[in-house]
Design an enzyme around this catalytic site. Sequence first.
Site, PDB file in Angstrom:
ATOM      1  CB  CYS A  12      -7.643   4.765   6.377  1.00  0.00           C
ATOM      2  SG  CYS A  12      -8.475   5.468   4.972  1.00  0.00           S
ATOM      3  CG  LEU A  13      -8.891   0.408   1.941  1.00  0.00           C
ATOM      4  CD1 LEU A  13      -9.974   0.146   0.853  1.00  0.00           C
ATOM      5  CD2 LEU A  13      -7.761  -0.770   2.242  1.00  0.00           C
ATOM      6  CG  HIS A  28     -12.545   8.940   3.491  1.00  0.00           C
ATOM      7  ND1 HIS A  28     -11.234   9.310   3.548  1.00  0.00           N
ATOM      8  CD2 HIS A  28     -12.490   7.836   4.017  1.00  0.00           C
ATOM      9  CE1 HIS A  28     -10.524   8.329   4.023  1.00  0.00           C
ATOM     10  NE2 HIS A  28     -11.340   7.537   4.433  1.00  0.00           N
ATOM     11  CG  HIS A  63     -13.243   5.250   8.170  1.00  0.00           C
ATOM     12  ND1 HIS A  63     -12.184   5.176   9.120  1.00  0.00           N
ATOM     13  CD2 HIS A  63     -13.034   5.246   6.898  1.00  0.00           C
ATOM     14  CE1 HIS A  63     -11.185   5.006   8.028  1.00  0.00           C
ATOM     15  NE2 HIS A  63     -11.657   5.034   6.938  1.00  0.00           N
ATOM     16  CD  GLU A  64     -15.196   4.176   4.026  1.00  0.00           C
ATOM     17  OE1 GLU A  64     -14.695   5.008   3.234  1.00  0.00           O
ATOM     18  OE2 GLU A  64     -14.551   3.283   4.683  1.00  0.00           O
ATOM     19  N   GLY A 107     -14.758  -0.519   3.651  1.00  0.00           N
ATOM     20  CA  GLY A 107     -15.423   0.624   2.888  1.00  0.00           C
ATOM     21  C   GLY A 107     -14.786   1.313   1.988  1.00  0.00           C
ATOM     22  CD  GLN A 132     -10.765   5.881   1.113  1.00  0.00           C
ATOM     23  OE1 GLN A 132     -12.059   5.203   1.336  1.00  0.00           O
ATOM     24  NE2 GLN A 132     -10.003   5.308   1.550  1.00  0.00           N
TER      25      GLN A 132
END
Length: 187
Positions: free
Chosen positions: A112-113, A158, A154-155, A59, A64
């Site tokens: 997480c990226l 953000h 999670h997304e 994702g 991000q």
Amino acid sequence: MIHQSPEKEKIMAILRQIAQLGQPVLREKAAVIPEPGAPAIQALIEDMLVTVADANGVGLAAPQVFESVSLFIVAIRPSPRYPQALRMEPVPMLNPEIVWASEEMEHGWEGCLSIPGIRGLVPRHRRLRVRYLTREGAVLEENCEGFPARVFQHEFDHLNGIVFVDRIPSHDLVTEKEYLRIISSAG
């Protein structure tokens, strides 16, 4: 953009830099997208699709990639970090919302990226009913559960300036190397 013919334009996607924890954009509330079909939004979606694939993520949220707008991509597929994940076509979700969440919670490992090298056991709702706009502007409402529900939450966080480490006790944080040892010994 490249002009292929007078009546048709093709969007050329670019690989975006991923914001790392500490960048202010990760702590902002994302703005609603008023026009899903706007060329800038369509280009952003294309950029995010190539970026999440290149980063081997499941994702990616617009904040991000330094764009504080209400958009994320759910791109679930098996990987070394998520070997049991289902394979799904990447889905851009604009102006997403959680319509309903189960009381039943489950803990699962997340990374997480934007926070490389760290994993944590995060409590999330097991099932959700979600609503979002497609990239064409159609309203979709659907149920999700398990890992797809986890990725959505999670997304979605953000878009509200929340990162996964905000949701877990510090003793449930581990390095990526330790996480890989834990999941490989779990069978």
